[in-house]
Design an enzyme around this catalytic site. Structure first.
Site, PDB file in Angstrom:
ATOM      1  N   SER A 100       0.835  -1.203   0.000  1.00  0.00           N
ATOM      2  CA  SER A 100       0.000   0.000   0.000  1.00  0.00           C
ATOM      3  C   SER A 100       0.873   1.258   0.000  1.00  0.00           C
ATOM      4  O   SER A 100       1.869   1.333   0.716  1.00  0.00           O
ATOM      5  CB  SER A 100      -0.880  -0.004   1.240  1.00  0.00           C
ATOM      6  OG  SER A 100      -1.575   1.218   1.350  1.00  0.00           O
ATOM      7  N   GLY A 152       2.841  11.069   5.263  1.00  0.00           N
ATOM      8  CA  GLY A 152       1.694  11.583   6.029  1.00  0.00           C
ATOM      9  C   GLY A 152       0.355  11.209   5.443  1.00  0.00           C
ATOM     10  O   GLY A 152      -0.633  11.911   5.634  1.00  0.00           O
ATOM     11  N   LEU A 153       0.310  10.098   4.711  1.00  0.00           N
ATOM     12  CA  LEU A 153      -0.940   9.548   4.195  1.00  0.00           C
ATOM     13  C   LEU A 153      -1.828  10.565   3.473  1.00  0.00           C
ATOM     14  O   LEU A 153      -3.021  10.677   3.775  1.00  0.00           O
ATOM     15  CB  LEU A 153      -1.734   8.889   5.333  1.00  0.00           C
ATOM     16  CG  LEU A 153      -0.998   7.825   6.152  1.00  0.00           C
ATOM     17  CD1 LEU A 153      -1.889   7.318   7.270  1.00  0.00           C
ATOM     18  CD2 LEU A 153      -0.538   6.683   5.265  1.00  0.00           C
ATOM     19  N   ASN A 191      -7.040  -0.076   1.072  1.00  0.00           N
ATOM     20  CA  ASN A 191      -6.405   0.042   2.384  1.00  0.00           C
ATOM     21  C   ASN A 191      -6.985   1.269   3.083  1.00  0.00           C
ATOM     22  O   ASN A 191      -6.995   2.359   2.517  1.00  0.00           O
ATOM     23  CB  ASN A 191      -4.890   0.168   2.193  1.00  0.00           C
ATOM     24  CG  ASN A 191      -4.130   0.378   3.493  1.00  0.00           C
ATOM     25  OD1 ASN A 191      -4.323   1.381   4.180  1.00  0.00           O
ATOM     26  ND2 ASN A 191      -3.249  -0.558   3.829  1.00  0.00           N
ATOM     27  N   CYS A 198      -2.033   3.544  13.020  1.00  0.00           N
ATOM     28  CA  CYS A 198      -2.472   4.882  13.376  1.00  0.00           C
ATOM     29  C   CYS A 198      -2.253   5.098  14.865  1.00  0.00           C
ATOM     30  O   CYS A 198      -2.621   4.254  15.681  1.00  0.00           O
ATOM     31  CB  CYS A 198      -3.942   5.021  13.046  1.00  0.00           C
ATOM     32  SG  CYS A 198      -4.733   6.389  13.884  1.00  0.00           S
ATOM     33  N   GLY A 213      12.570  -0.865   2.614  1.00  0.00           N
ATOM     34  CA  GLY A 213      13.617  -1.264   1.684  1.00  0.00           C
ATOM     35  C   GLY A 213      14.484  -2.400   2.196  1.00  0.00           C
ATOM     36  O   GLY A 213      14.244  -2.952   3.279  1.00  0.00           O
ATOM     37  N   GLY A 226       7.269  -3.121  -2.549  1.00  0.00           N
ATOM     38  CA  GLY A 226       7.025  -1.718  -2.241  1.00  0.00           C
ATOM     39  C   GLY A 226       8.098  -0.822  -2.813  1.00  0.00           C
ATOM     40  O   GLY A 226       8.089  -0.481  -3.994  1.00  0.00           O
ATOM     41  N   THR A 227       9.074  -0.499  -1.977  1.00  0.00           N
ATOM     42  CA  THR A 227      10.103   0.463  -2.353  1.00  0.00           C
ATOM     43  C   THR A 227      10.817   0.096  -3.653  1.00  0.00           C
ATOM     44  O   THR A 227      11.204   0.979  -4.422  1.00  0.00           O
ATOM     45  CB  THR A 227      11.112   0.606  -1.193  1.00  0.00           C
ATOM     46  OG1 THR A 227      10.386   0.951  -0.010  1.00  0.00           O
ATOM     47  CG2 THR A 227      12.130   1.686  -1.481  1.00  0.00           C
TER      48      THR A 227
HETATM   49  C1  LIG Z   1       6.665   6.025   0.349  1.00  0.00           C
HETATM   50  C2  LIG Z   1       5.904   4.965   1.085  1.00  0.00           C
HETATM   51  C3  LIG Z   1       4.555   5.147   1.363  1.00  0.00           C
HETATM   52  C4  LIG Z   1       3.840   4.165   2.052  1.00  0.00           C
HETATM   53  N1  LIG Z   1       2.504   4.362   2.304  1.00  0.00           N
HETATM   54  C5  LIG Z   1       1.797   3.398   2.950  1.00  0.00           C
HETATM   55  C6  LIG Z   1       0.400   3.544   3.155  1.00  0.00           C
HETATM   56  O1  LIG Z   1      -0.203   4.537   2.736  1.00  0.00           O
HETATM   57  N2  LIG Z   1      -0.262   2.562   3.841  1.00  0.00           N
HETATM   58  C7  LIG Z   1       0.385   1.431   4.287  1.00  0.00           C
HETATM   59  O2  LIG Z   1      -0.269   0.561   4.877  1.00  0.00           O
HETATM   60  N3  LIG Z   1       1.708   1.242   4.069  1.00  0.00           N
HETATM   61  C8  LIG Z   1       2.421   2.196   3.416  1.00  0.00           C
HETATM   62  N4  LIG Z   1       3.772   1.999   3.182  1.00  0.00           N
HETATM   63  C9  LIG Z   1       4.422   0.756   3.664  1.00  0.00           C
HETATM   64  C10 LIG Z   1       4.562  -0.259   2.529  1.00  0.00           C
HETATM   65  O3  LIG Z   1       3.299  -0.681   2.092  1.00  0.00           O
HETATM   66  C11 LIG Z   1       5.362  -1.492   3.000  1.00  0.00           C
HETATM   67  O4  LIG Z   1       4.675  -2.065   4.097  1.00  0.00           O
HETATM   68  C12 LIG Z   1       6.778  -1.145   3.445  1.00  0.00           C
HETATM   69  O5  LIG Z   1       7.292  -0.128   2.608  1.00  0.00           O
HETATM   70  C13 LIG Z   1       7.730  -2.360   3.402  1.00  0.00           C
HETATM   71  O6  LIG Z   1       7.880  -2.880   2.113  1.00  0.00           O
HETATM   72  P1  LIG Z   1       9.086  -2.444   1.137  1.00  0.00           P
HETATM   73  O7  LIG Z   1      10.355  -2.564   1.915  1.00  0.00           O
HETATM   74  O8  LIG Z   1       9.020  -3.400  -0.031  1.00  0.00           O
HETATM   75  O9  LIG Z   1       8.826  -1.025   0.726  1.00  0.00           O
HETATM   76  C14 LIG Z   1       4.496   2.972   2.485  1.00  0.00           C
HETATM   77  C15 LIG Z   1       5.849   2.799   2.183  1.00  0.00           C
HETATM   78  C16 LIG Z   1       6.568   3.766   1.504  1.00  0.00           C
HETATM   79  C17 LIG Z   1       8.023   3.538   1.218  1.00  0.00           C
END
Ligand SMILES: Cc1cc2nc3c(=O)[nH]c(=O)nc-3n(C[C@H](O)[C@H](O)[C@H](O)COP(=O)(O)O)c2cc1C
Ligand SMILES: Cc1cc2nc3c(=O)[nH]c(=O)nc-3n(C[C@H](O)[C@H](O)[C@H](O)COP(=O)(O)OP(=O)(O)OC[C@H]3O[C@@H](n4cnc5c(N)ncnc54)[C@H](O)[C@@H]3O)c2cc1C
Ligand SMILES: Cc1cc2nc3c(=O)[nH]c(=O)nc-3n(C[C@H](O)[C@H](O)[C@H](O)COP(=O)(O)OP(=O)(O)OC[C@H]3O[C@@H](n4cnc5c(N)ncnc54)[C@H](O)[C@@H]3O)c2cc1C
Ligand SMILES: Cc1cc2nc3c(=O)[nH]c(=O)nc-3n(C[C@H](O)[C@H](O)[C@H](O)COP(=O)(O)O)c2cc1C
Ligand code: FES
Ligand code: FES
Lengths: 310, 275, 310, 275
Positions: A30, A85-86, A112, A143, A232, A280-281
């Site tokens: 997400s 900050g969502l 989500n 949250c 990451g 994600g990243t």
């Molecule tokens: C820039 C950014 C924004 C994110 N926004 C959300 C979000 O809105 N809601 C959420 O549940 N997780 C959010 N995440 C978390 C990711 O969904 C994921 O759980 C986390 O980044 C670990 O995975 P990764 O290492 O592959 O990025 C965000 C992550 C990043 C890097």
């Protein structure tokens, strides 16, 4: 391990997840992929080569949010701290404007949502329940509780209650996105299951911070939101440990994520007990990263069939 | 397709081969073989990383790709102007002929063409001159518009970057080359009683803000090429936020990097080029 | 911030910490430097150029421990997972054999101890209290509680009780090494202070895991101890966030650590509110790393005096 | 000081300059200028890292330095034998003349000299031949002992590594060079009715274990150069544990890498060279 089912599934890559049948086990984390913005940048290739077997929206809240002031990003060794900050347009605009366009992606949509109370969560979930475009709902329980300041999801009791409220508001598959910033993640996963969750997803980002370089010699927080979340490769090994711990504790399926860059990282999470993995990243480094991961898993799986120990 | 309309970028990062890297005073010009890329619109950028050893520099960085304006297109080639300001740009400055480079793009909104019979004033500061080079190429392809180029630099070594464009008036902070003082002093001369002027600016935040303010008071239309720390470059991370007029933020990578000055109340601290 | 005192201290680098006066603010992380083995490898240069202003022992337990079966190490992006398993010769052999030799280092000795109960902790602490060679005692509270399996230090109540027991057994400065694997580290720091701690140190390693490459395609845990602890640059930003949170909550001094490689990283921790910084994993890359960090801080401090905003 | 006694290592990593890197079949021989280093004892090792871009390889690694036997000393030079098995060795294989390299050492316990009038049998497998080269140099400096060299490799490309020593009998798994079969088959011939033999072995764990077992049954003294994943190389991390006879573990970096075979019940899975 559930990975074995994954491996032995007849339909090649197809995976069954909470009653949804997905073309392969790789989805997005997400908030790490905006399909509508990507459509503008990449055109029709986005749908043609869409890398995710299901699409997870960024976190949606009841009212619109602008997000945190910049800077919002800080790069660390093998990682990224974000304090976004969502930002989102709020539930109603999301449903009215975004859902119809997301439906065109041709993959199941997972929305989500985050609330600051059980009531808010059930309001969000009920609204999603009414929309046929939405295949499943993911609860972001990272949250902060207004009194304690801790993540709602960090406390099993509170979590079970929030999940229960959400459960009562929908029959759609309910995924709980656990927070990694707590002592006993398996206990939280168990609480989510008891509350009625159909699946859990982990890990979310680790609480982290950076100080401003130069200027006042780093005395000021760099991020506009002061603290942020680390994601990451840097946290991949932490994610793996938490997935293993949760898999040992709950019977519901797991969406594993955290630092997945290549198929072998996804393979590790699946072998650790996850049914799906999220990228994600790494999508920031290459929007097609998840397609590479899915293809690599496919190849791996084949060769596995041929040489059991290879 | 006209040079002012952008085709979508390929939906994956592409492995390009470095043709060479040339010194240009304090800067480097990186030339890569780039045949199948859609023609970029002036002002668009690419997300770039070295294919090998991206990482292991200062503080075990870089990790994410970096954003660079497409400074120039030649048949089958893309050119980028680099200033070494940290581990990512340092690694890119080390690239040599034959090395591999990842590129995603062209990305973002480019410059809009000037209205008929208007005069384009290109205002660039430091490494921010990069997108103005390809813009100058585009404007000159349409002999229609006449073009004035004003470039500002911190010192003489950087002022050599002015050679990326031609016919430029130069200002330097230390007076080593051209006008000793601010770029905006040159700009205000040019704007004096010219109702046909349109400004195209890119550079450090304070410079962009000074240009924005000057154009605003004189009702001169201005397009500003912004910058911001970026993780993705295609709208995925929401990291490149810049405050917009009337509250809220725009994403530099998809709502910009080129924005109409009217979209901003002011150019904020982090929205400019390295200086 | 306490860093300001550090900066304005008259005696150049000297720092006052829990009544000890240290030559500079850089010490070692427990378990990341074996001065006795280093003496054999590097000879008299070890004492001549000893990089740490105080020497922290690896964790000592009541009875001897052999440690975990190999492999004990796994390298991650910018980090290291260790599952060493706290091998040590036990309290009595440590006191009889090691203390006299450590005393020759010529810096204050901090003995790090771990028990599995309040009783064990007070037994360890009383024994240390009797030894004049020991300047201060650090409690490693990352020991899993036998019932819950969670770190004793993860629960403020339990932590306060353990620290209280230790406090009752000594008048020497007592440092509590907090666990980072919990939801509310500042609350744990506050509990340590209430229990009578003179200082807290953080962060310890993050729980992490790796699967064996190749072979059974990564289905086996790589580490002999199954899970391990992540250290190094990968977690630096997590450490900084926790130090900032703890500094805002407690009034006792803080020893900050986690991924410190250069003076600027130490500077960040000091500016975040730490009085001392510890170098751990970086010493593996260069046994003189801490000396570089201390020298860099010194230089930085000077230039700071000259250009306040530089 | 005699070549069998080791002086302490400098108490900091040292920046050395690469003189060159030569291909030796599947291996590389890395030569670095190393003047002020204390003379290593045969069997000692150094912890090594590239001074630039150590990181950014596969999985964003390497991060920690890597352990390598000092394969040879020449006036003012140290030589290392490298086999590319992962991101660290790959990066080191990329080093070129003039590049910088960090080195800490010499570290660990080396080989003990053979007793007077004994015969030294050097048994090396794969890249494990490295410490036997400097050992052969040392033994030949004392004409006293006679030396037999038995080397085993997986294939022909690796067998070219045998040139690092001289007068070697070679065995290969695929029969492409020398004896088609196991090194231990050559060893058992050599040990047949020789009461003066002393064995010096380094190689993959299964080979070391076979050598240990064979020497044990025939009461032949054997010194084994072990390997283990290492973070520090000087006793700080306790990461390089290998089970020792009678329970508990020894640290390969300070209690080894060379151990008397009698210190072990068996050579465990992770205690050998890459194979
Ligand atoms: C820039 C950014 C924004 C994110 N926004 C959300 C979000 O809105 N809601 C959420 O549940 N997780 C959010 N995440 C978390 C990711 O969904 C994921 O759980 C986390 O980044 C670990 O995975 P990764 O290492 O592959 O990025 C965000 C992550 C990043 C890097
Ligand atoms: C649309 C766009 C176009 C651009 N065009 C060009 C161009 O044509 N030529 C050019 O040279 N540059 C250009 N830039 C700027 C370029 O992207 C940056 O200079 C580059 O990303 C710097 O990376 P670095 O690793 O070298 O430096 P960094 O270390 O990333 O430092 C750069 C700045 O980022 C901040 N910073 C420092 N450390 C960190 C950290 N750990 N995490 C996050 N931020 C940090 C500081 O403010 C520092 O001044 C452009 C940027 C954008 C957004
Ligand atoms: C005393 C000593 C002397 C040595 N002498 C020599 C020599 O002369 N020449 C030579 O070529 N080699 C020598 N080695 C071996 C050499 O140190 C290793 O081959 C090297 O460290 C491998 O690093 P890498 O990054 O290339 O490979 P890695 O990726 O580190 O893989 C090497 C092995 O480590 C394991 N591994 C894989 N991934 C990881 C991970 N993320 N973290 C931890 N372990 C992992 C696997 O078992 C893999 O086979 C010696 C080792 C020791 C201890
Ligand atoms: C190999 C290793 C062994 C460690 N052993 C101990 C220990 O015995 N007791 C303890 O309190 N912390 C121990 N630690 C944790 C460190 O003291 C330190 O808290 C942590 O590594 C973070 O600092 P760093 O990133 O600078 O290494 C150990 C860390 C490592 C890497
Ligand atoms: S850089 Fe990611 S949204 Fe703009
Ligand atoms: S490698 Fe660290 S103790 Fe041996």
């Amino acid at each position: 391990m559930s990975s074995d089912e994954t491996i032995l599934t007849d339909a090649g890559d197809a995976v069954e997840f909470c009653g949804l049948s997905l073309a392969h086990p790789v989805i997005n984390g997400s908030g790490t992929f905006d399909a509508i913005a990507a459509r503008r940048a990449f055109g029709p290739a986005l749908e043609r080569d869409f890398p995710f077997a299901a699409f997870v929206s960024k976190t949606i809240t009841l009212s619109p949010r602008a997000g945190n002031p910049p800077p919002r990003l800080w790069e660390t060794p093998g990682g990224l701290i974000n304090s976004i900050g969502l930002p989102n347009k709020g539930l109603h605009a999301y449903i009215a404007e975004d859902l119809p366009r997301l439906a065109e992606l041709g993959v199941p949509l997972i929305t989500n949502v985050m609330g600051s109370s059980a009531e808010e969560f059930s309001a969000l979930v009920s609204a999603c329940d009414e929309r046929s475009e939405i295949a499943a709902i993911e609860l972001n329980v990272s949250c902060p509780n207004v009194e304690t300041g801790l993540d709602i999801g960090a406390d099993p009791k509170q979590l079970k209650q929030v999940v229960g409220a959400a459960r009562a508001s929908t029959r759609k598959p309910l995924i709980v996105k656990l927070t990694p910033n707590t002592a006993n993640v398996p206990a939280c996963a168990a609480a989510a299951q008891e509350g009625g969750a159909d699946a859990v997803s982990l890990i979310n980002t680790l609480r982290a911070m950076a100080l401003s370089p130069g200027g006042e010699r780093g005395r000021r927080p760099w991020l506009g939101g002061s603290t942020g979340g680390l994601s990451g490769p840097a946290l991949r090994a932490v994610a793996l440990a938490q997935v293993v711990g949760v898999a040992a504790r709950v019977s519901i399926p797991i969406v594993g994520m955290g630092g997945v860059q290549r198929a072998s990282h996804a393979r590790d999470l699946l072998d650790a007990g996850a049914t799906l993995v999220a990228v994600g990243t790494e999508s920031f480094r290459d929007p097609a990263a998840a397609a590479r991961v899915a293809a690599g898993l496919r190849a791996g799986r084949r060769s596995e069939a041929v040489f059991p120990t290879a | 397709m006209s040079q002012w309309s952008a085709a979508p970028a390929p939906f994956h990062r592409r492995l390009l081969t470095v043709l060479g890297i040339d010194e240009l005073g304090a800067y480097r010009v990186l030339r890569v073989a780039d045949v199948e890329t859609p023609e970029p619109r002036p002002g668009q950028f690419a997300m770039i990383a070295a294919a090998e050893r991206w990482g292991g520099g200062e503080d075990e960085r870089p990790y994410l790709p970096r954003a660079f304006s497409i400074a120039r297109r030649r048949v089958g080639e893309s050119h980028f102007l680099l200033e070494d300001v940290g581990p990512g740009t340092r690694r890119l400055c080390e690239l040599r002929e034959g090395d591999g480079m990842w590129a995603l793009g062209p990305l973002g909104k480019g410059f809009a063409p000037p209205r008929p019979r208007h005069r384009a004033i290109l205002v660039g500061g430091g490494v921010g001159i990069a997108p103005l080079a390809i813009l100058q190429d585009a404007l000159e392809a349409e002999a229609a518009t006449d073009v004035t180029v004003l470039l500002g630099f911190r010192d003489g070594a950087r002022a050599q970057g002015a050679a990326l464009l031609h016919g430029a008036q130069v200002a330097t902070d230390d007076g080593s080359v051209g006008h000793h003082g601010l770029l905006t002093e040159l700009l205000s001369k040019e704007l004096y009683e010219d109702s046909r002027a349109e400004v195209y600016a890119c550079g450090p935040a304070p410079m962009l803000e000074a240009v924005r303010a000057m154009c605003a008071t004189r009702d001169v239309p201005a397009q500003l090429a912004l910058e911001a720390g970026m993780a993705c470059g295609f709208g995925a991370c929401y990291g490149c936020a810049v405050p917009k007029r009337g509250g809220g933020y725009l994403r530099v990578c998809v709502d910009g990097p080129v924005v109409d000055a009217a979209e901003l109340d002011r150019v904020s601290e982090h929205a400019g080029a390295p200086s």
